[in-house]
Design a protein around this motif. Structure first.
Motif, short mmCIF file in Angstrom:
data_model
loop_
_atom_site.label_atom_id
_atom_site.label_comp_id
_atom_site.label_asym_id
_atom_site.label_seq_id
_atom_site.Cartn_x
_atom_site.Cartn_y
_atom_site.Cartn_z
N ASP A 189 4.22 6.20 13.05
CA ASP A 189 4.42 4.89 13.64
C ASP A 189 5.83 4.71 14.19
OD1 ASP A 189 1.86 4.12 13.28
OD2 ASP A 189 2.24 2.63 11.71
N VAL A 231 7.63 -3.38 -2.65
CA VAL A 231 8.01 -2.80 -1.37
C VAL A 231 9.46 -2.34 -1.42
CG1 VAL A 231 8.23 -3.24 1.08
CG2 VAL A 231 6.36 -4.25 -0.20
N TYR A 237 -3.83 -0.12 -1.83
CA TYR A 237 -3.28 -1.48 -1.78
C TYR A 237 -4.27 -2.50 -2.34
CZ TYR A 237 -2.07 -6.00 0.33
OH TYR A 237 -1.81 -7.32 0.53
N MET A 238 -5.56 -2.23 -2.14
CA MET A 238 -6.56 -3.19 -2.59
C MET A 238 -6.70 -3.24 -4.11
SD MET A 238 -7.41 -4.71 0.03
CE MET A 238 -8.76 -5.65 -0.64
N GLN A 263 -0.65 -3.80 -6.13
CA GLN A 263 0.34 -4.22 -5.14
C GLN A 263 1.68 -3.58 -5.44
OE1 GLN A 263 1.25 -8.40 -4.02
NE2 GLN A 263 -0.90 -8.62 -4.50
N PRO A 264 2.04 -2.54 -4.70
CA PRO A 264 3.31 -1.90 -5.01
C PRO A 264 4.48 -2.78 -4.59
CG PRO A 264 2.30 -0.90 -3.09
CD PRO A 264 1.34 -1.92 -3.59
N SER A 286 4.90 2.00 0.91
CA SER A 286 3.97 1.11 0.19
C SER A 286 2.97 0.43 1.11
CB SER A 286 4.73 0.08 -0.65
OG SER A 286 5.91 -0.30 -0.03
N LEU A 287 3.36 0.20 2.38
CA LEU A 287 2.44 -0.49 3.30
C LEU A 287 1.36 0.44 3.84
CD1 LEU A 287 5.04 -2.60 5.25
CD2 LEU A 287 3.55 -3.32 3.42
N TYR A 288 1.50 1.73 3.56
CA TYR A 288 0.54 2.71 4.07
C TYR A 288 -0.34 3.30 2.99
CZ TYR A 288 3.18 2.47 8.41
OH TYR A 288 3.77 2.03 9.55
#
Lengths: 180, 312
Positions: free
Chosen positions: A120, A84, A77-78, A81-82, A71-73
């Motif tokens: 990452d 997490v 996102y804009m 808002q998924p 979800s952070l990738y």
């Protein structure tokens, strides 16, 4: 708006598809020594567990399993808002061949996010992609290495994968939205 | 699901659902802190200004780290080096900074309500990083996260907050957050350091430390804020230490598996004895780690998602 639902895979179909994919993974990688299976949160996670189990039974080696929340990738996102989920990869990614597992591949954007997230964590020797269903409509140059079932769909349709671990039963449906 | 609010100014006005959303998100963000590459791209391109009118190391650094881990650009302004010393008023400071097009302000101010004033004048999000004696919501949230991690829940627990309640925004944020989530809160301290409005708040007040700690699941000890004491509240810190300082002996009155917390900075030998501060049940460093995760979650929920229309 009404919905028309048709079943396209049952529990046996899913089991056979996963068994075949497991064999293909072993064949392509000439064994399972350097593998790591990573499920994309949420429905990829139980599928990754099952694949690892089948591979272990065939090859007699334990294949490590992880789960990846992307979800952070995400690239949207804009706009939304998924919720997490959880990321837990209990092994070193660097140097391993990682098989990403997702239930359905559609636009390919989730897989793009998942690859970024994985990078990452380290530098995998290779990343491969296994999906239970490929429904087409890719928006990015991404193609799965292992496919359970190719399912031509229209963009108006939805593919609903139900898994025993979460919904109590293994089934795949196509849900068609029809205007009244 | 996102928060349907522009700002986080205090836990008093937040719903249990909102608090739970932030805590759940923070819990899943902790994993990022254990990675080799501690960076996710989520807030790329968003800019944050931290505006601290009061000294702070841990809160400001924690917000900065949280923003940077999420890939936001963080600019920090310490007021001692700013044009405030040249006589600029708060409003002009904000208007100037706003013209640089940030997305979020993080504000600490010695005056209660200053972040609310700013939130009312700008369209950007505002996080209160501590205002006067009012609230310090991120500290309240990180304390709750620490308790949940150790105890598995908040509902039904008894939390004793010991020390200088009067001057403590941490005590107030803890009280609002914890009681909303079903915990019982005690204020423990000398009468001069308990706010007079405490009788109207959802807390039990104890002026005897032994009684106050007895049977507690969590003992949260506050710093004696000497800089806020304008005289007459305490005869001496030594007397405070003797009557209210948390010793190993006194902690034995709490539940067997009780934990000790302190928002820092600690005055060793005053409100807390070193053997407690360094013991296994001390959550002090865990609180600091959780602070980064909670602040990441706050930024995440305020800066993302417009699909659920934001109503201020």
């Amino acid at each position: 708006m009404t919905e028309q639902i048709s079943q396209v895979m049952d529990a046996d179909d899913i089991r056979r598809a996963l068994t075949r994919i497991a064999h293909e993974i072993i064949e392509k990688n000439r064994g399972a020594e350097k593998l790591g299976i990573v499920g994309v949160w949420r429905k990829g996670a139980p599928l990754a567990e099952r694949l690892a189990k089948i591979i272990s039974q065939i090859e007699g080696v334990r294949v490590p399993v992880g789960v990846l929340d992307i979800s952070l990738y995400r690239d949207d996102y804009m706009t939304r808002q998924p919720k997490v989920g959880k990321t837990d990869i209990p092994f070193e990614v660097t140097g391993r061949t990682i098989v990403l597992v997702e239930e359905v591949i559609y636009t390919g954007r989730t897989v793009r996010s998942a690859m970024d997230a994985l990078m990452d964590m380290g530098r995998p020797a290779a990343i491969q992609l296994a999906v239970l269903v490929d429904r087409g409509h890719r928006e990015l140059p991404i193609r799965p290495d292992y496919v359970g079932k190719n399912l031509p769909t229209s963009r108006k349709e939805k593919v609903d994968v139900q898994l025993a671990e979460m919904q109590g039963e293994d089934r795949v449906f196509i849900v068609k939205k029809k205007d009244p | 699901m996102g928060l349907k609010r522009k700002d986080i100014l205090g836990l008093q006005e937040m719903s249990p659902d909102e608090i739970e959303t932030i805590l759940e998100t923070a819990l899943s963000f902790k994993e990022i802190l254990t990675r080799k590459v501690k960076k996710v791209p989520t807030l790329r391109g968003r800019s944050i200004i931290t505006l601290f009118f009061e000294p702070s190391t841990r809160t400001r650094t924690s917000f900065e780290m949280a923003g940077k881990i999420m890939s936001a650009d963080v600019s920090s302004i310490a007021m001692a080096n700013s044009s405030v010393v040249k006589g600029e008023c708060l409003k002009d400071t904000i208007l100037t900074l706003q013209a640089m097009k940030p997305d979020l302000f993080i504000v600490r101010h010695q005056a209660s309500g200053a972040p609310h004033f700013i939130a009312g004048m700008v369209k950007e999000s505002v996080i209160n990083a501590g205002d006067g004696m009012h609230e310090h919501p991120s500290q309240g949230l990180l304390d709750m996260l620490t308790i949940i991690e150790k105890k598995g829940r908040l509902d039904g627990l008894t939390v004793a907050i010991v020390g200088d309640i009067l001057h403590s925004r941490v005590a107030r944020s803890n009280m609002w957050g914890l009681t909303k989530m079903g915990a019982k809160v005690r204020f423990v301290g000398p009468e001069t350091l308990i706010p007079s409005e405490a009788k109207n708040l959802p807390v039990e007040v104890y002026t005897n430390v032994e009684e106050g700690i007895k049977g507690a699941d969590v003992v949260n000890v506050l710093r004696i804020q000497r800089e806020r004491m304008t005289g007459g509240l305490l005869p001496s810190t030594r007397e405070y230490s003797r009557l209210f300082g948390i010793t190993k002996e006194r902690l034995k009155l709490a539940k067997d598996n009780a934990i000790f917390m302190h928002p820092g900075p600690m005055n060793r030998g005053v409100e807390i004895m070193p053997d407690v501060a360094d013991s296994d049940i001390s959550m002090v460093t865990e609180q600091v780690t959780n602070g980064v995760a909670v602040r990441m979650a706050m930024l995440y929920h305020l800066l993302g998602g417009t699909e659920d229309a934001v109503v201020a």
